[in-house]
Design an enzyme around this catalytic site. Sequence first.
Site, PDB file in Angstrom:
ATOM      1  N   LEU A 511      46.297  34.961  41.580  1.00 36.73           N
ATOM      2  CA  LEU A 511      46.657  34.469  42.916  1.00 36.73           C
ATOM      3  C   LEU A 511      45.582  34.792  43.934  1.00 36.73           C
ATOM      4  CD1 LEU A 511      50.398  35.578  43.029  1.00 36.73           C
ATOM      5  CD2 LEU A 511      49.548  33.249  42.836  1.00 36.73           C
ATOM      6  N   GLY A 512      44.858  35.839  43.678  1.00 30.32           N
ATOM      7  CA  GLY A 512      43.834  36.222  44.642  1.00 30.32           C
ATOM      8  C   GLY A 512      43.276  37.584  44.304  1.00 30.32           C
ATOM      9  N   GLY A 514      42.722  41.083  46.065  1.00 30.33           N
ATOM     10  CA  GLY A 514      42.961  41.900  47.256  1.00 30.33           C
ATOM     11  C   GLY A 514      41.948  43.019  47.339  1.00 30.33           C
ATOM     12  N   GLY A 515      42.095  43.830  48.349  1.00 29.73           N
ATOM     13  CA  GLY A 515      41.160  44.913  48.558  1.00 29.73           C
ATOM     14  C   GLY A 515      41.143  45.917  47.415  1.00 29.73           C
ATOM     15  N   VAL A 519      45.345  40.028  42.026  1.00 32.12           N
ATOM     16  CA  VAL A 519      46.787  39.801  42.031  1.00 32.12           C
ATOM     17  C   VAL A 519      47.098  38.617  41.129  1.00 32.12           C
ATOM     18  CG1 VAL A 519      48.800  39.337  43.475  1.00 32.12           C
ATOM     19  CG2 VAL A 519      46.858  40.580  44.426  1.00 32.12           C
ATOM     20  N   ASP A 630      43.524  46.779  56.859  1.00 29.55           N
ATOM     21  CA  ASP A 630      42.923  45.534  56.393  1.00 29.55           C
ATOM     22  C   ASP A 630      43.833  44.357  56.713  1.00 29.55           C
ATOM     23  OD1 ASP A 630      40.968  43.940  55.356  1.00 29.55           O
ATOM     24  OD2 ASP A 630      41.476  44.320  53.260  1.00 29.55           O
TER      25      ASP A 630
END
Length: 820
Positions: A511-512, A514-515, A519, A630
């Site tokens: 999905l992406g 993240g920091g 995900v 963030d």
Amino acid sequence: MADNFRMLFIWLFLLLSYLRNSTSLDSLLPGQSIRDGETLVSEEETFEVGFFSPGTSTGRYLGIWYRNVSPLIVVWVANRETPLQNKSGVLKLDERGVLVILNGTNSTIWWSYNTSSKVIKNPIAQLLDSGNIVVRNEHDINEDNFLWQSFDYPCDKLLPGMKIGWNLVTGLDRTISSWKKEDDPAKGEYSLKLDPKGFPQLFGYKGNAIRFRVGSWNGQALVGYPIRPLTEYVHELVFNEKEVYYEYKTLDRSIFFIVTLNSSGIGNVLLWTNQTRGIQVFSLWSDLCENYAMCGANSICSMDGNSQTCDCIKGYVPKFPEQWNVSKWYNGCVPRTTPDCRNSNTDGFLRYTDLKLPDTSSSWFNTTINLEECKKYCLKNCSCKAYANLDIRNGGSGCLLWFDDLIDMRKFSIGGQDIYFRIQASSVLDHVPVNGHGKNKRMIGITVGANILGLTACVCIIMILKKLGVARIIYRNHFKRKLRKEGIDLSTFDFPIIARATENFATSNKLGEGGFGPVYKGRLKDGQEFAVKRLSKKSGQGLEEFENEVVLIAKLQHRNLVKLIGCCIEGNERMLIYEYMPNKSLDCFIFDETRRHLVDWHIRFNIICGIARGVLYLHQDSRLRIIHRDLKTSNILLDANMDPKISDFGLARTFCGDQVGANTNKVAGTYGYMPPEYATRGHFSMKSDVFSYGVIVLEIVSGKRNREFSDPTHSLNLLGHAWRLWTEERALELLDGVLRERFIASEVIRCIQVGLLCVQQTPEDRPDMSPVVLMLNGEKLLPNPKVPGFYTEGDVHLNQSKLKNPFSSNQISITMLEAR
Ligand SMILES: *[C@@H]1O[C@H](CO)[C@@H](O)[C@H](O)[C@H]1NC(C)=O
Ligand SMILES: *[C@@H]1O[C@H](CO)[C@@H](O)[C@H](O)[C@H]1NC(C)=O
Ligand SMILES: *[C@@H]1O[C@H](CO)[C@@H](O)[C@H](O)[C@H]1NC(C)=O
Ligand SMILES: *[C@@H]1O[C@H](CO)[C@@H](O)[C@H](O)[C@H]1NC(C)=O
Ligand SMILES: *[C@@H]1O[C@H](CO)[C@@H](O)[C@H](O)[C@H]1NC(C)=O
Ligand SMILES: *[C@@H]1O[C@H](CO)[C@@H](O)[C@H](O)[C@H]1NC(C)=O
Ligand SMILES: *[C@@H]1O[C@H](CO)[C@@H](O)[C@H](O)[C@H]1NC(C)=O
Ligand SMILES: *[C@@H]1O[C@H](CO)[C@@H](O)[C@H](O)[C@H]1NC(C)=O
Ligand SMILES: *[C@@H]1O[C@H](CO)[C@@H](O)[C@H](O)[C@H]1NC(C)=O
């Protein structure tokens, strides 16, 4: 010569005193009067009383108004039913201490009272600075001994210090009643009254029918309006053997705050300060759910965008389902099964949060007993339907019970109260947890859609457990015990389950990033979806530490935070499992050429407010102070209703230490959202999040990324551009082009102003999140922003003197509406 001068001087003095007396007095003695055109002024000249004609009316009325405020705000009218036909009227204090209005032929057309049981000795009439005209004995300033006061006979306005409600000794009932028309002060059909039945409440009426319910007092607010409109005021409901009344006071005398019931029956708050000439108007009528008993009995009203819906309490069903299906809700809901009093002591209670408590006109209450005892009282009596705390301050106290149908509840998005509804053991679906014997003290508010995922996961875990080795079981039991000890409802997943659900962490399911790691989307066998964050292995954190942090993050629960539903610990793998957000993140909408059309102003404003509440929770309301560090549009996820949910919270703390404000060598975070002090010196605090929030607000309003924005003519970033438009009073031009058709200008301006305040150069100039939430709701005056922190990459300090502040210090700083 000298004599002549002296004569002239005395003559002038007499003339001046005559002139002064003939235009405004400060009190009336028996026999004295004021004519039409003259006024009586209060000591500090806040109010005056005199004759006036409202609007286009030609009738003359005696009224009290603010002396230096325009347009005229009349707060009280004496002869509201009997206007004078021309300017021949006189207000007089007669020898008995009665205020009378005489017409041109000396007939009394209004009098303050006839007879008084009080001893009258040298009466005087005086207008006080509260806007109260009183008749009292000259040397007695004790309020209780006033012979008469206009505050006892309110018209359409509630002023600070005025009581609405009952004097139980004399039977005096002070009520607010609307004017008939905008230019006719005669008693209209709308009123606001305090009903002392049951647990006292304020109601708005049309004639004798209840129109809306302001509600009872919970120690902090009236349940219908849980948010304090202003921090600068206090209010309370006083309730003892002698009196039941509501009143409020403003703490800052330069702020004017009055409540009025206008001729169409709408309650409005008028607000201004002594420095502004405009008046802000806030309507107390926000939506359809304000209508009394809109959803019928045992049903909860909620607003979804602009449309209203009603939902039966768990365990209840619509009385007439076919009506319910076509949005006719007024017949409400009935218990799913008929109450069985023989088994009633096995019933349970279900907690609902953020509600407007139901009508308390026939409630039982006790101020001393606590919630646990309250529950016992309720359980004992089969006809008890619900219980709640009476006073929500200091963790809650007192007990309030309902025995009849539960009427007029609504769901608030902020504020509101907890209530526990009785659920018959037999009527409940098996997957709804029922809290039967009070063993399980902690009960999470059941929101729509029970957490089936969690249950499925449990089942899976048990199945897997059977196959796995003993060591793992021992470990898991240890962690579960820890969770249980902390009162946390969290599932622990096994790695193979997660791996299968994400198709072995397939790129197609990503999905992406993240920091703290990628995900993935996961789907369990039964179709339940979730998001799993696979934390990068670099943290070097110990197991124990990680467990502690999971416990911490799980405790953060708020509507505007993504919900953690489980975790997975296996070897070096650390994973957090969150609810799945079908609408992805905010940046996928507002920066996307086609999808930006889907987020209209209403949705954007809702998102702006939701993020603010989420951040406020992290900063203040959760037991831990969490700095997100963030915040950015890609960390704001949207649920199916387009309500925002902040993700990645708590991780910064986990991975970067937990100081409240500190310096850091390694700058984490995202360029474009970082405040100057963080980007340049690595200093972070809650005000860093406030800055990032401000950037997000301006991005949502403009539909442009701060980082990518460039203004061809001025080479400013988005913040600079917004500031420039603001100073040129062209702020609305910042608005995303696709919104130009439909938006609410006052909200847009408010958001831009809040956005600019949040991105101020120095952290001290930025507001905390709680004023931000109040400002967004229009419940707090907005200060003027100064030049923002113009940090852009590589160009830390823009020449600020280029943009000089055109607002002089006395400039009006609030968005104003003209008084109507
Ligand atoms: C008011 O009206 C009465 C009779 O209608 C008249 O006698 C009187 O002069 C009027 N006074 C003024 C001030 O117009
Ligand atoms: C004064 O009031 C009396 C009684 O209501 C009425 O008869 C009379 O005409 C009024 N006079 C004026 C000047 O309005
Ligand atoms: C009304 O009363 C005043 C003072 O008592 C008196 O001077 C005046 O003549 C009276 N007017 C009429 C019309 O009776
Ligand atoms: C006393 O008040 C009543 C109405 O409140 C009125 O009808 C009556 O005329 C008044 N009596 C006197 C002497 O003013
Ligand atoms: C407003 O009120 C405050 C406090 O009462 C006072 O200090 C200030 O001078 C007032 N300002 C104006 C413009 O009247
Ligand atoms: C009453 O107030 C509401 C809300 O502020 C407003 O929409 C309405 O026009 C007002 N009605 C009148 C008659 O002023
Ligand atoms: C109400 O609507 C639902 C689906 O929308 C349907 O399943 C149900 O049968 C309807 N009930 C009645 C009484 O019409
Ligand atoms: C409230 O409950 C306490 C404890 O049961 C009892 O002593 C007290 O009398 C109750 N008060 C009222 C007003 O019922
Ligand atoms: C339950 O409460 C209601 C309302 O207060 C009361 O009328 C009834 O007598 C109570 N029943 C029992 C069994 O205490």
